[in-house]
Write an enzyme that holds these catalytic residues in place. Structure first.
Site, PDB file in Angstrom:
ATOM      1  N   THR A   1      -9.401  -8.222  -3.154  1.00 42.02           N
ATOM      2  CA  THR A   1      -9.623  -6.770  -3.224  1.00 42.02           C
ATOM      3  C   THR A   1      -8.642  -5.947  -2.391  1.00 42.02           C
ATOM      4  O   THR A   1      -8.752  -4.723  -2.363  1.00 42.02           O
ATOM      5  CB  THR A   1     -11.057  -6.421  -2.760  1.00 42.02           C
ATOM      6  N   GLY A   2      -7.677  -6.609  -1.695  1.00 40.36           N
ATOM      7  CA  GLY A   2      -6.762  -5.867  -0.821  1.00 40.36           C
ATOM      8  C   GLY A   2      -5.919  -4.860  -1.597  1.00 40.36           C
ATOM      9  O   GLY A   2      -5.941  -3.652  -1.324  1.00 40.36           O
TER      10      GLY A   2
ATOM     11  N   ALA B   1       0.848  -1.209   0.000  1.00 39.97           N
ATOM     12  CA  ALA B   1       0.000   0.000   0.000  1.00 39.97           C
ATOM     13  C   ALA B   1       0.880   1.255   0.000  1.00 39.97           C
ATOM     14  O   ALA B   1       0.658   2.186  -0.785  1.00 39.97           O
ATOM     15  CB  ALA B   1      -0.926  -0.003   1.206  1.00 39.97           C
TER      16      ALA B   1
ATOM     17  N   PRO C   1     -15.102 -15.066 -14.289  1.00 45.30           N
ATOM     18  CA  PRO C   1     -14.044 -14.586 -15.185  1.00 45.30           C
ATOM     19  C   PRO C   1     -14.021 -13.068 -15.277  1.00 45.30           C
ATOM     20  O   PRO C   1     -15.011 -12.406 -14.965  1.00 45.30           O
ATOM     21  CB  PRO C   1     -14.457 -15.185 -16.540  1.00 45.30           C
TER      22      PRO C   1
ATOM     23  N   LYS D   1      -3.748 -14.015 -14.357  1.00 48.57           N
ATOM     24  CA  LYS D   1      -4.998 -14.443 -13.708  1.00 48.57           C
ATOM     25  C   LYS D   1      -6.149 -13.965 -14.591  1.00 48.57           C
ATOM     26  O   LYS D   1      -6.242 -12.781 -14.909  1.00 48.57           O
ATOM     27  CB  LYS D   1      -5.094 -13.808 -12.319  1.00 48.57           C
TER      28      LYS D   1
END
Ligand SMILES: Cc1cc2nc3c(=O)[nH]c(=O)nc-3n(C[C@H](O)[C@H](O)[C@H](O)COP(=O)(O)OP(=O)(O)OC[C@H]3O[C@@H](n4cnc5c(N)ncnc54)[C@H](O)[C@@H]3O)c2cc1C
Length: 540
Positions: free
Chosen positions: A347-348, A14, A99, A80
């Site tokens: 979602t981090g 972050a 997806p 991914k």
């Protein structure tokens, strides 16, 4: 005008993403809007698990100016294209994909209507997206040479987030960000209630106009000093820790590298399987109320197989929730210091990146930060609630009843009221883009956000579909057999086969001819080494 002095406290992904993004977006081309420094402790390690991203990472890399191939080399990255959910509905090996790419036919999208009237013999997402089958075939989303599929495939990356932070350190310090390796021991306040400076163990006083708290769950500025409350979401998301493990390919190699993340439901949570270039990262996210640390470790080892006997496991504790306000006075929290809604749907890093992007858009030119903070806080709060609803939905649509955890998760008190209002609405019509135009669903509770001291604001958080639009909601709803019984009743048992969109069929015909295996792409383009295929079986 003097540049604003910005001090980022914390050097995890972050902190460094924020430093690199602000520096690239605000400075350069003869302009210096922000003088950026970052202080990180040599004593407190980053959270660092093998991590999966979502496609917004491409925006971050593009703004920072990082080349994709170089990035993948540096972070042991792989592609991914989807998340494959296994055993979430029943504990019987069934799976469905969420997806990234989906084709939406125009001028009217009646795909969900048509599928609900069909006999469901082809999973919903396979009728509207080529990516589930491309994933099952193990193909990369990109060709080896120049050229593209007619329908390009959206992708993100799996990566080692700690290596990403190291790469960004190098990148940012070479471009003017000042780096202090020191532990912050105290925070000095100005008379007006702003933060004035942070003091470090080595005796430095680091002053700034704007402080960014990226100290992870420690949250030493926003929580420990400014006392900003944490909004707890554990009533709806029961998992609070993960047992993590790395399976090096020297130890065990499947013989291929999956171009997707796998999320397999276990007895009291789920396990992630994230493939990197040199290993797979596994993590059993579970609820400590239903499983001890030892039991969770044992379950993970027996799930993955005998080859895990010699591998170390690590426990990572976390809390689910978010800050009541992420920006207070001259302090903005980004990353885990601002919130975390558990790792399902990855979602981090997205939320850290979003914090950096929205901060950049709201970067103060002068001294009046309160209106900017107010807008920043509303935007971020909306997104936390959107993510909470979406992840809550994965659990509460489950029909597993084989353990106490799965029985508990399906109780009405575990479904939050906003999500319940959405699900009730989607029982009478499939989700569509217009649902998010007005963002208010019948029956949704009216629970205003803290106003930020601005009069006249009594609005509740809303789902702006900022991250997941109706297509993603449909992937999960219909992957989890939503309305299966109702459709039997409405349309009878004798129904036609679902139709795959022509565009999807064309893509699937072309894909195996022009897309290489994911592993082949990684070897040819990034130089991933050869590993012998292991004979031992694995659960993942
Ligand atoms: C179990 C788990 C799985 C996850 N999986 C994913 C995933 O698949 N995908 C994804 O996108 N995200 C995932 N995340 C989230 C992701 O790990 C974080 O969002 C990301 O790493 C950002 O962390 P951070 O930088 O906020 O905190 P951290 O990595 O904890 O960094 C904190 C920093 O603050 C510094 N610090 C702390 N105290 C002080 C002090 N007193 N003085 C100076 N510096 C200090 C530390 O040294 C460190 O540099 C996961 C998180 C968890 C818990």
């Amino acid at each position: 005008m003097q540049p604003k002095r910005v001090l980022i406290v914390g050097g995890g992904s972050a902190g460094w993403m924020t430093a690199a993004y602000l520096n690239a977006a605000l400075n350069g081309a003869g302009r210096k809007v922000a003088d950026i420094g970052l202080v990180e402790s040599p004593d407190v390690p980053r959270i660092g698990v093998g991590e999966a991203t979502i496609p917004n990472i491409n925006h971050i890399l593009a703004v920072i100016g990082i080349d994709e191939v170089e990035f993948m080399k540096r972070v042991n990255g792989t592609f991914k294209q989807s998340i494959r959910y296994v055993n979430w509905l029943h504990n019987n090996g069934d799976y469905y994909h969420h997806p990234f790419s989906r084709f939406r036919p125009g001028p009217i999208d009646s795909t969900a209507h048509n599928w609900l009237r069909s006999d469901r013999s082809i999973p919903f997402t396979e009728t509207v997206s080529a990516q589930p089958i491309i994933c099952e075939l193990g193909l990369a989303p990109k060709m080896l040479g120049p050229g593209e599929l007619q329908t390009p495939l959206t992708y993100a990356f799996h990566m080692n987030a700690s290596k990403f932070a190291d790469y960004l350190t190098e990148w940012s310090t070479a471009r003017g960000v000042t780096h202090y390796v020191d532990h912050v021991i105290d925070i000095q306040m100005a008379e007006n209630g702003d933060i004035k400076a942070v003091q470090t163990k080595n005796g430095q006083d680091l002053e700034a106009d704007l402080f960014i708290d990226c100290t992870g769950f420690a949250a030493i500025l926003i929580e420990k000093k400014l006392g900003v409350k944490w909004v707890d979401c554990s009533q709806w998301l029961l998992c609070d820790r993960a047992i993590t493990m790395h399976v090096p390919y020297e130890q065990h190699y499947l013989g291929f590298v999956r171009p997707y993340t796998t999320a397999t439901a276990l007895s009291a949570g789920w396990v992630w399987d994230i493939p990197l270039q040199d290993k797979r990262s596994l993590g059993y996210v579970h609820s400590s109320a239903f499983l001890s640390d030892d039991e969770a470790e044992q379950e993970l080892r027996s799930f993955e197989g005998e080859h895990t006997e010699s591998l170390d496991a690590r426990i990572v504790k976390f809390k689910v929730g978010h800050r009541e306000k992420a920006w207070v006075r001259n302090c903005v929290a980004i990353g885990l210091a601002a919130g975390f809604i558990e790792p399902l749907e990855s979602t981090g890093l997205y939320l850290s990146a979003l914090g950096a992007v929205i901060l950049c858009e709201h970067f103060p030119l002068g001294d009046d930060m309160a209106p900017l903070a107010y807008r920043f806080n509303r935007t971020m709060a909306n997104r936390y609630y959107e993510i909470l609803d979406f992840i809550n939905m994965h659990y509460c649509l489950a029909r597993r009843t084989d353990t106490e955890f799965w029985r508990e998760i399906q109780k009405p008190k575990r479904i939050n009221d906003r999500l319940k209002a959405k699900l009730d609405f989607w029982k009478i019509k499939p989700p569509s883009a217009a649902d998010f135009e007005d963002q208010w669903f019948p029956g949704q509770p009216d629970t205003p956000l803290p106003s930020g001291d601005f009069p006249g604001d009594h609005r509740s958080p809303i789902d702006t579909a900022g991250l997941w639009n109706h297509e993603s909601y449909e992937a999960i709803l219909y992957g989890m057999d939503f309305l299966a019984a109702e459709c039997d009743e409405w349309f009878g048992k004798n129904r036609p086969k679902p139709r795959m969109l022509k565009k999807i069929l064309e893509t699937l015909v072309a894909a195996p001819r022009i897309l290489p295996l994911h592993e082949v792409w990684l070897k040819r383009v990034l130089g991933m080494p050869d590993y012998p295929k292991s004979r031992r079986k694995t659960g993942a």
